[in-house]
Design a protein around this motif. Structure first.
Motif, PDB file in Angstrom:
ATOM      1  N   MET A 218       0.872  -1.210  -0.129  1.00 22.97           N
ATOM      2  CA  MET A 218       0.132  -0.038   0.066  1.00 22.97           C
ATOM      3  C   MET A 218       0.836   1.201   0.123  1.00 22.97           C
ATOM      4  O   MET A 218       0.343   2.419  -0.645  1.00 22.97           O
ATOM      5  CB  MET A 218      -1.160  -0.117   1.163  1.00 22.97           C
ATOM      6  CG  MET A 218      -2.078  -0.974   0.863  1.00 22.97           C
ATOM      7  SD  MET A 218      -3.032  -0.831  -0.415  1.00 22.97           S
ATOM      8  CE  MET A 218      -2.603  -1.856  -1.542  1.00 22.97           C
ATOM      9  N   ASP A 219       2.030   1.394   0.506  1.00 26.21           N
ATOM     10  CA  ASP A 219       2.875   2.395   0.490  1.00 26.21           C
ATOM     11  C   ASP A 219       3.406   2.480  -0.831  1.00 26.21           C
ATOM     12  O   ASP A 219       3.206   3.988  -0.979  1.00 26.21           O
ATOM     13  CB  ASP A 219       4.185   2.030   1.308  1.00 26.21           C
ATOM     14  CG  ASP A 219       3.949   2.174   2.892  1.00 26.21           C
ATOM     15  OD1 ASP A 219       3.037   2.813   3.412  1.00 26.21           O
ATOM     16  OD2 ASP A 219       4.685   1.587   3.661  1.00 26.21           O
ATOM     17  N   VAL A 221       1.514   1.885  -3.657  1.00 19.63           N
ATOM     18  CA  VAL A 221       0.333   2.138  -4.474  1.00 19.63           C
ATOM     19  C   VAL A 221      -0.049   3.537  -4.229  1.00 19.63           C
ATOM     20  O   VAL A 221      -0.076   4.420  -5.045  1.00 19.63           O
ATOM     21  CB  VAL A 221      -0.842   1.220  -3.996  1.00 19.63           C
ATOM     22  CG1 VAL A 221      -2.120   1.928  -4.523  1.00 19.63           C
ATOM     23  CG2 VAL A 221      -0.616  -0.343  -4.697  1.00 19.63           C
ATOM     24  N   MET A 222       0.033   4.092  -2.930  1.00 20.45           N
ATOM     25  CA  MET A 222      -0.310   5.404  -2.459  1.00 20.45           C
ATOM     26  C   MET A 222       0.628   6.438  -3.025  1.00 20.45           C
ATOM     27  O   MET A 222       0.386   7.587  -3.247  1.00 20.45           O
ATOM     28  CB  MET A 222      -0.596   5.632  -1.072  1.00 20.45           C
ATOM     29  CG  MET A 222      -1.750   4.485  -0.431  1.00 20.45           C
ATOM     30  SD  MET A 222      -3.226   5.003  -1.451  1.00 20.45           S
ATOM     31  CE  MET A 222      -4.278   3.374  -1.117  1.00 20.45           C
ATOM     32  N   SER A 223       1.865   6.183  -3.065  1.00 14.96           N
ATOM     33  CA  SER A 223       3.071   7.187  -3.358  1.00 14.96           C
ATOM     34  C   SER A 223       3.201   7.068  -5.026  1.00 14.96           C
ATOM     35  O   SER A 223       3.556   8.029  -5.486  1.00 14.96           O
ATOM     36  CB  SER A 223       4.250   6.594  -2.932  1.00 14.96           C
ATOM     37  OG  SER A 223       4.738   5.403  -3.320  1.00 14.96           O
ATOM     38  N   SER A 225       0.421   6.050  -7.628  1.00 18.31           N
ATOM     39  CA  SER A 225      -0.914   5.919  -8.310  1.00 18.31           C
ATOM     40  C   SER A 225      -1.359   7.399  -8.477  1.00 18.31           C
ATOM     41  O   SER A 225      -1.187   8.191  -7.535  1.00 18.31           O
ATOM     42  CB  SER A 225      -1.828   4.896  -7.976  1.00 18.31           C
ATOM     43  OG  SER A 225      -1.204   3.713  -7.669  1.00 18.31           O
ATOM     44  N   VAL A 228      -7.007   4.947  -8.238  1.00 18.19           N
ATOM     45  CA  VAL A 228      -6.939   3.630  -7.512  1.00 18.19           C
ATOM     46  C   VAL A 228      -8.237   3.027  -7.725  1.00 18.19           C
ATOM     47  O   VAL A 228      -9.228   3.932  -7.324  1.00 18.19           O
ATOM     48  CB  VAL A 228      -6.621   3.803  -6.076  1.00 18.19           C
ATOM     49  CG1 VAL A 228      -6.562   2.436  -5.559  1.00 18.19           C
ATOM     50  CG2 VAL A 228      -5.112   4.427  -5.761  1.00 18.19           C
ATOM     51  N   PRO A 242      -5.588   8.334  -4.668  1.00 18.90           N
ATOM     52  CA  PRO A 242      -5.078   7.531  -3.304  1.00 18.90           C
ATOM     53  C   PRO A 242      -5.647   8.373  -2.155  1.00 18.90           C
ATOM     54  O   PRO A 242      -6.139   7.549  -1.042  1.00 18.90           O
ATOM     55  CB  PRO A 242      -3.545   7.671  -3.331  1.00 18.90           C
ATOM     56  CG  PRO A 242      -3.168   7.743  -4.907  1.00 18.90           C
ATOM     57  CD  PRO A 242      -4.483   8.822  -5.469  1.00 18.90           C
ATOM     58  N   SER A 243      -5.456   9.577  -2.115  1.00 24.40           N
ATOM     59  CA  SER A 243      -5.888  10.386  -0.960  1.00 24.40           C
ATOM     60  C   SER A 243      -7.508  10.117  -0.334  1.00 24.40           C
ATOM     61  O   SER A 243      -7.820  10.245   0.660  1.00 24.40           O
ATOM     62  CB  SER A 243      -5.773  11.809  -1.205  1.00 24.40           C
ATOM     63  OG  SER A 243      -6.447  12.339  -2.139  1.00 24.40           O
ATOM     64  N   GLN A 246      -7.990   5.628   0.337  1.00 26.98           N
ATOM     65  CA  GLN A 246      -7.539   5.207   1.654  1.00 26.98           C
ATOM     66  C   GLN A 246      -8.366   5.675   2.741  1.00 26.98           C
ATOM     67  O   GLN A 246      -8.223   4.939   3.824  1.00 26.98           O
ATOM     68  CB  GLN A 246      -6.005   5.685   1.635  1.00 26.98           C
ATOM     69  CG  GLN A 246      -5.810   6.912   2.019  1.00 26.98           C
ATOM     70  CD  GLN A 246      -4.340   7.580   1.903  1.00 26.98           C
ATOM     71  OE1 GLN A 246      -3.510   6.732   2.053  1.00 26.98           O
ATOM     72  NE2 GLN A 246      -4.041   8.673   1.719  1.00 26.98           N
ATOM     73  N   ASN A 247      -9.239   6.520   2.504  1.00 28.47           N
ATOM     74  CA  ASN A 247     -10.054   6.890   3.874  1.00 28.47           C
ATOM     75  C   ASN A 247     -11.500   6.685   3.496  1.00 28.47           C
ATOM     76  O   ASN A 247     -12.178   6.990   4.383  1.00 28.47           O
ATOM     77  CB  ASN A 247      -9.719   8.754   4.090  1.00 28.47           C
ATOM     78  CG  ASN A 247      -8.596   8.945   4.355  1.00 28.47           C
ATOM     79  OD1 ASN A 247      -8.150   8.267   5.482  1.00 28.47           O
ATOM     80  ND2 ASN A 247      -8.082   9.977   3.903  1.00 28.47           N
TER      81      ASN A 247
END
Length: 258
Positions: A218-219, A221-223, A225, A228, A242-243, A246-247
């Protein structure tokens, strides 16, 4: 005539669709691995497809790339229907892919693996005809780009698993695909090579390549992409930057049961 469509955006210019599915489904016995998946991936972006183990991500990849045939639904690439086409025909449309478990020729050298990747026909003919200087120069250039050019004479089975992943990616690049689908590129790879893979994806994307990446890290993916898509039980439950993803409470529930 080939057409392209756009994704609705709340702000800014519309985003062009790269690859899309409508109601894509695949069952194995009584298990629906992909269940009516309707998905859009953005052209020119790094897209990620994530979800818990068993959520249907690799089956989805296999249906899209012709490795298995879907039971229902459709797949389009840049506005052209590619549903149920053979894998080599889908590859010719501009899609390249890697696999969760590396698909290389272990008893062939690294350079030979690269040359086989660009020649149609039987393996023997591939090897005999792959001595073209342009192919060799391109292969060496790509091996240098992924950082394993010093291993061109080594047998592929002697490479570390991370190096084999880099070899597979370099082999995909030999065909110069417009869109690259990566199935768990960071799986089983040490942190230094993960950073190298991430840098390669970023630089290739900056050159115009579209990516669709299945990944559990996930680190990464989030950095990495821009967009998502989240799968659970064979279908999309959430999509976005991503922002946002993830929430999202649906994502937290799928992953954490909360």
């Amino acid at each position: 005539m080939t057409t392209t469509s756009a994704l609705p955006e709340t702000t800014g210019a519309p985003t062009e669709v790269n690859l899309a599915t409508e109601g894509l489904s695949k069952a194995f016995g009584g298990v629906r691995a992909v269940d009516g998946a309707t998905v859009r991936f953005h052209h020119g972006k790094v897209n990620a497809l994530i979800g818990p183990n068993g959520s249907g991500k690799t089956t989805f990849f296999n249906c899209v790339t012709g490795m298995i045939q879907p039971d229902a639904g459709s797949v389009s690439y840049r506005g052209t229907d590619i549903t149920r086409k053979a894998p080599h025909r889908i590859a010719r449309t501009g899609i390249g892919r890697s696999f969760q478990l590396c698909r290389i020729f272990p008893r062939m050298t690294v350079l030979e693996n690269m040359l086989v990747a660009v020649r149609p026909g039987s393996l023997g003919r591939q090897l005999r005809s792959s001595r073209d200087r342009d192919d060799i120069e391109r292969a060496r250039s790509l091996l240098s780009r992924v950082g394993i050019d010093h291993l061109e004479r080594a047998e592929a089975r002697d490479l570390s698993y991370g190096q084999q992943k880099l070899l597979e990616l370099a082999g995909v690049l030999m065909a110069d695909p417009e869109t690259i689908m990566l199935d768990e590129p960071a799986g089983g790879v040490n942190p230094a090579l993960i950073d190298r893979i991430a840098s390669l994806v970023r630089s290739l994307n900056a050159e115009g390549k579209t990516f669709i990446v299945v990944e559990h890290n996930m680190d990464l993916v989030m950095s990495l992409s821009d967009h998502v898509v989240v799968f659970d039980r064979g279908r999309q439950i959430c999509e976005g930057p991503p922002s946002v993803v993830q929430n999202d409470p649906r994502v937290l529930e799928a992953y954490l049961g909360v």
